[in-house]
Design an enzyme around this catalytic site. Structure first.
Site, short mmCIF file in Angstrom:
data_model
loop_
_atom_site.label_atom_id
_atom_site.label_comp_id
_atom_site.label_asym_id
_atom_site.label_seq_id
_atom_site.Cartn_x
_atom_site.Cartn_y
_atom_site.Cartn_z
N CYS A 1 -3.07 9.67 -7.92
CA CYS A 1 -3.92 8.50 -8.13
C CYS A 1 -5.05 8.44 -7.11
O CYS A 1 -4.81 8.11 -5.95
CB CYS A 1 -3.04 7.24 -8.06
SG CYS A 1 -3.97 5.73 -8.21
N CYS B 1 -5.76 4.98 -5.67
CA CYS B 1 -4.78 4.54 -4.67
C CYS B 1 -4.99 5.29 -3.35
O CYS B 1 -4.94 4.70 -2.28
CB CYS B 1 -3.34 4.82 -5.12
SG CYS B 1 -2.98 4.45 -6.82
N ASP B 2 -5.18 6.60 -3.41
CA ASP B 2 -5.10 7.43 -2.21
C ASP B 2 -6.42 8.07 -1.77
O ASP B 2 -6.48 8.68 -0.70
CB ASP B 2 -4.06 8.55 -2.42
CG ASP B 2 -2.66 7.99 -2.62
OD1 ASP B 2 -2.38 6.92 -2.06
OD2 ASP B 2 -1.86 8.61 -3.34
#
Ligand code: NDP
Length: 315
Positions: free
Chosen positions: A142, A145-146
């Site tokens: 993701c 997200c990261d």
């Protein structure tokens, strides 16, 4: 405590953001939910190091902590949380009918008027050694997200679909270089996304290429790429590898009971979480091939609890 032979109002299968949000709403509506955590307690978020885009946590929060907080919140309203996996389901066709979910041992089962399915989806792995070792330590599924952890660094993405190109576009704004590894000599992604990517200078595309090795010590440090046409291998040093080769919804259990689309996602009625069985609702990634964000999962978890509450009023 779960009372024997009691017919429940609400059984929730799955413990990601969708499952816990459904539990919080159902519990507050006095539906006394029972939630089965399943194979991966907390769902996919627990394999994400830090969640920076979930509203309300302005400094970010670890995926594990976010899910632990959701669990505590569900428990605060007396959700019964069961650390077991559902192995079989029977869904009634009748409005007001009783559904049954089976646990592992001895055909032990629970009956309920309402079911909320929130079993999520699982990202597809490449199947390489070291892939799981570096999960959360450079390997991610993701970018939203990261991606931030790789600010100013070089990263790679594998995949040639919409997800891979969306991720490449997102990462190109944060990272120095983005290497896009595509196994065919063309993209599967939409023309619009291909056009957008072609205009970005720091996205480098390797067509006809496969990742053959993932390298690093404590963290991911690089990958080896093989050009399948000319058989030339090269190593690129990266801090992040984003795998975007598709997801599989966790719907095997429901295959013969619910209407699924050609990719296996549960089909829900437009604008609601209703499935084709009365009293059975689906929330989160299991019915969402498009957005797949923690916040959208939580949103549909809330919808499922509200849909169930309304359904029970009319049976
Ligand atoms: P897709 O299944 O569409 O694409 C997967 C990609 O990964 C393909 O390029 C595929 O290659 C490649 N791939 C699959 N397995 C491997 C492997 N083992 N090694 C290397 N490459 C592999 O998945 P997406 O997640 O991209 O999209 C899923 C759905 O979500 C689609 O319907 C998409 O349209 C939608 N979506 C829409 C978005 C949008 O509209 N903005 C954003 C994100 C997703 P190959 O082509 O060779 O099979």
């Amino acid at each position: 405590m779960l009372k024997k032979n009691k017919i429940m109002d609400c059984v929730i299968i799955g413990s990601g953001p969708a499952g816990y949000t459904a539990a919080i709403y159902a519990a507050r509506a006095d539906l006394h939910p029972v939630l089965f955590v399943g194979m991966q307690p907390g769902g996919q978020l627990t394999s994400t190091t830090k969640v920076d885009n979930y509203p309300g946590f302005y400094e970010g929060i670890s995926g594990n902590e976010l899910m632990e907080n959701c669990k505590k919140q569900a428990e605060r309203f007396n959700t019964i949380i069961i650390h077991k996996t559902i192995t079989k389901v029977y869904f009634s066709d009748k409005k007001g009918g009783i559904h049954r979910v089976y646990m592992k041992k001895n055909e032990e089962n629970i009956e309920s008027k309402g079911i909320i399915i929130a079993t999520g989806s699982s990202p597809k792995f490449l199947g390489l050694d070291e892939e799981k070792k570096f999960l959360g330590l450079g390997v991610s599924f993701c970018a939203t997200c990261d991606g931030f952890f790789h600010k100013g660094k070089d990263v790679a993405i594998i995949g040639g679909g919409d997800t891979a190109l969306e991720e490449a576009s997102f990462l190109s704004k944060i990272c120095r270089n983005v290497y896009l590894v595509v196994r065919k000599n063309y993209f599967r992604a939409s023309k619009a996304l291909q056009y957008r990517i072609s205009k970005i200078n720091n996205v480098n595309i390797f067509f006809c290429s496969q990742i053959t090795k993932i390298m690093g010590n404590d963290f991911l440090e690089g990958i080896q790429i093989l050009n399948t046409k000319n058989k030339i291998s090269r190593t690129i040093l990266i801090s992040g590898l984003f795998i975007a080769i598709g997801h599989s919804p966790n719907t095997k259990l429901f295959k013969n009971q619910l209407n699924l689309d050609e990719r296996g996602y549960i089909i829900v009625k437009k604008g609601s979480t209703s499935t084709n069985k009365p009293g059975v609702f689906a929330a989160g990634d299991v019915q969402d091939p498009t957005y797949r964000q923690a916040i959208t999962s939580a949103g549909t978890g809330c919808m499922a609890a509200l849909d169930l509450e309304k359904y029970l009023c009319f049976c």
